[in-house]
Structures are given as structure tokens and as C-alpha cells.
Design a protein around this motif. Structure first.
Motif, PDB file in Angstrom:
ATOM      1  N   SER A   1      50.802   0.650  31.415  1.00  0.00           N
ATOM      2  CA  SER A   1      49.347  -0.146  31.508  1.00  0.00           C
ATOM      3  C   SER A   1      48.427   1.172  32.096  1.00  0.00           C
ATOM      4  O   SER A   1      47.296   0.975  32.289  1.00  0.00           O
ATOM      5  CB  SER A   1      49.483  -1.041  32.503  1.00  0.00           C
ATOM      6  OG  SER A   1      49.487  -0.798  33.962  1.00  0.00           O
ATOM      7  N   LEU A   2      49.079   2.107  32.796  1.00  0.00           N
ATOM      8  CA  LEU A   2      48.115   3.289  33.438  1.00  0.00           C
ATOM      9  C   LEU A   2      47.719   4.210  32.746  1.00  0.00           C
ATOM     10  O   LEU A   2      48.500   4.584  31.732  1.00  0.00           O
ATOM     11  CB  LEU A   2      48.982   3.667  34.560  1.00  0.00           C
ATOM     12  CG  LEU A   2      49.388   2.495  35.756  1.00  0.00           C
ATOM     13  CD1 LEU A   2      50.577   3.462  36.422  1.00  0.00           C
ATOM     14  CD2 LEU A   2      48.177   2.030  36.389  1.00  0.00           C
TER      15      LEU A   2
ATOM     16  N   LYS B   1      54.735   6.727  36.572  1.00  0.00           N
ATOM     17  CA  LYS B   1      55.233   7.189  35.348  1.00  0.00           C
ATOM     18  C   LYS B   1      56.303   8.063  35.462  1.00  0.00           C
ATOM     19  O   LYS B   1      57.393   7.883  34.759  1.00  0.00           O
ATOM     20  CB  LYS B   1      54.098   7.720  34.476  1.00  0.00           C
ATOM     21  CG  LYS B   1      52.913   7.098  34.043  1.00  0.00           C
ATOM     22  CD  LYS B   1      51.844   8.076  33.094  1.00  0.00           C
ATOM     23  CE  LYS B   1      50.778   7.114  32.664  1.00  0.00           C
ATOM     24  NZ  LYS B   1      51.073   5.963  31.894  1.00  0.00           N
TER      25      LYS B   1
ATOM     26  N   ALA C   1      49.161   7.295  39.697  1.00  0.00           N
ATOM     27  CA  ALA C   1      49.354   6.701  38.468  1.00  0.00           C
ATOM     28  C   ALA C   1      50.656   7.681  38.027  1.00  0.00           C
ATOM     29  O   ALA C   1      51.585   7.186  37.235  1.00  0.00           O
ATOM     30  CB  ALA C   1      48.404   6.850  37.568  1.00  0.00           C
TER      31      ALA C   1
ATOM     32  N   THR D   1      53.075  -3.628  41.289  1.00  0.00           N
ATOM     33  CA  THR D   1      51.752  -2.798  41.171  1.00  0.00           C
ATOM     34  C   THR D   1      51.899  -1.341  41.536  1.00  0.00           C
ATOM     35  O   THR D   1      52.936  -1.329  42.319  1.00  0.00           O
ATOM     36  CB  THR D   1      50.560  -3.342  41.709  1.00  0.00           C
ATOM     37  OG1 THR D   1      50.692  -3.569  43.089  1.00  0.00           O
ATOM     38  CG2 THR D   1      50.055  -4.667  40.960  1.00  0.00           C
ATOM     39  N   GLY D   2      50.932  -0.403  41.510  1.00  0.00           N
ATOM     40  CA  GLY D   2      51.134   0.937  41.963  1.00  0.00           C
ATOM     41  C   GLY D   2      50.500   0.847  43.336  1.00  0.00           C
ATOM     42  O   GLY D   2      50.478  -0.114  43.915  1.00  0.00           O
TER      43      GLY D   2
END
Length: 238
Positions: free
Chosen positions: A237-238, A205, A201, A187-188
Motif C-alpha cells: 500500500s506504500l 518494504k 516507507a 501501520t508504518g
């Protein structure tokens, strides 16, 4: 409120330190303040990287010959575990020439109180983190793209304003601090402790654009297989 930290190397217990409960980036630390935590010192994860596992947070050692870089320093009581990791690898504090702190939170920078006086090396952090971190030696600010000991600094703001990650281009190893977590799945940054989730986010990326082969997060288990795919999926997904 305090916790005991049992420092181990192989089968032997090297010592017991007492940890004060600190505000950090992991819910586990806050939820289990009296849990006993074993430190698996000198644990090779990938290539020249070794992990000092403090249970709720990790410190990473990059060992090349007689020179060592340390990424993050854990809490104020973590230096005992770091020293155990160095000893397990056949080194001492004198081998540490580089300490890179990913960000200001005390479960990553708190160990500087013990680490800084013990080393004869340079301490680095993100340029926007320097003023927020207290140490007995000057900190050198780093910018995106700087290189230290064959490591590329990647600016990954969001979790904190000056958060940095550390990337080793030759091996594809990414030490992500709290820009990424792997508590069961990748996860982030944890929203509970993150200053700017939009920037965080964007940082994920940015990391996904690197040729990543292994991810060493501050919290959770190192991801040494399928790291690139997992990071690409997360970024998408973000």
C-alpha cells in the motif's frame, strides 16, 4: 506533569513509580498524561520472547537459559517494570548481557539512565544513533546485517536516521521499534514523529522481504498470527 506507574507481577503489586511526561512516539502518552498504567511483567508473547507492557510503549526480553537480551528501555521510569519482568522470569539484572536500543526517542532510550548502571553487558544501537543517545556506559553502534545473540540487525531508517529493527531468523520474530505500529491495525511509522516518511516507507518494504512470523512493535499489540500477510499488505500500500 506526572503519572503513576503501577508495577505488577501476577496478582501482586510490586511498587509504584512516578513517570514524568516525556515527548515520545505515541499520541496516547501525550493525550492521557495522568492515566494510571499497569505493567504486565513477564508476559510471554512468542517463543523465548517476553513483553514488559508499559501501556503506551513496550520493552521486549529475549530469555535464553541464563542469558537475557533487552530490546528498548522505555522511559526514564521504566526500569522498575523491566526489573519486575526479569524477576517474573526468574532472573535479575545480572542475566542481562545485551541491551539493544532501536532509536533515540525518549520513550525507547530514556530507561537507559536506570538500566545501564544495573547491567554488566553491552549496550547497542544503530551507528547513526550513538551520538544522540546519552548513557553512563559506552554504546556500540550497529550496522545493517550485524548479528547479536542470534539476532540480525535490520537497518530501518526513516522514523529516525539510524533506526534499527531486530529480527530473529530462527523463529521469524521481528522487533520493530517504531518502524511499525499495531494500534488496531498494522501501520508504518507515525508521521507525527517521523523524520523522513519516504525512507520509513522503504524500510517497511525492506521488512516485508523477511520471513516474518510475528511482529513485536514498540507501540500497540504484538502480532503473532497473520503477521506476514499484514506486513505484505502494508508494504504493497506504500
Amino acid at each position: 506533569m506526572r503519572r503513576r506507574l503501577i508495577v505488577t507481577s501476577g496478582a501482586g503489586v510490586l511498587g509504584i513509580a512516578v513517570l514524568n511526561t516525556l515527548t515520545g512516539c505515541s499520541e496516547k502518552e501525550a493525550d492521557t498524561p495522568q492515566a494510571e498504567e499497569s505493567v504486565n511483567a513477564g508476559n510471554v508473547v512468542v517463543g523465548d520472547w517476553q513483553r514488559v507492557n508499559l501501556d503506551f510503549v513496550s520493552v521486549y526480553l529475549l530469555i535464553r537459559g541464563n542469558e537475557v537480551a533487552v530490546v528498548d528501555t522505555g522511559t526514564s521510569s521504566a526500569p522498575a517494570g523491566i526489573e519486575a519482568g526479569l524477576k517474573a522470569a526468574g532472573h535479575g539484572w545480572d542475566a542481562v548481557k545485551h541491551v539493544i536500543v532501536t532509536h533515540q526517542h525518549q520513550d525507547h532510550a530514556g530507561g537507559l539512565a536506570g538500566v545501564a548502571p544495573a547491567i554488566n553487558g553491552t549496550i547497542y544501537t544503530g551507528a547513526d544513533e550513538v551520538e544522540a543517545i546519552t548513557a553512563s556506559k559506552p554504546l556500540k553502534g550497529l550496522a545493517d546485517g550485524d548479528e547479536i545473540f542470534g539476532l540480525r540487525i535490520v537497518g530501518t531508517p526513516g522514523h529516525t536516521a539510524g533506526h534499527i529493527s531486530v529480527f530473529e531468523p530462527d523463529s521469524g520474530v521481528l522487533v520493530a521499534g517504531d518502524a511499525l505500529n499495531n494500534m488496531g491495525q498494522l501501520t508504518g511509522a507515525n508521521p507525527q514523529y517521523t523524520a523522513d516518511m519516504v525512507a520509513a516507507a522503504a524500510s517497511v518494504k525492506k521488512l516485508a522481504a523477511l520471513d516474518v512470523k510475528a511482529i513485536l512493535p514498540g507501540h500497540g499489540e504484538p502480532l503473532t498470527t497473520g503477521a506476514s500477510d499484514a506486513l505484505q499488505k502494508l508494504a504493497a500500500s506504500l
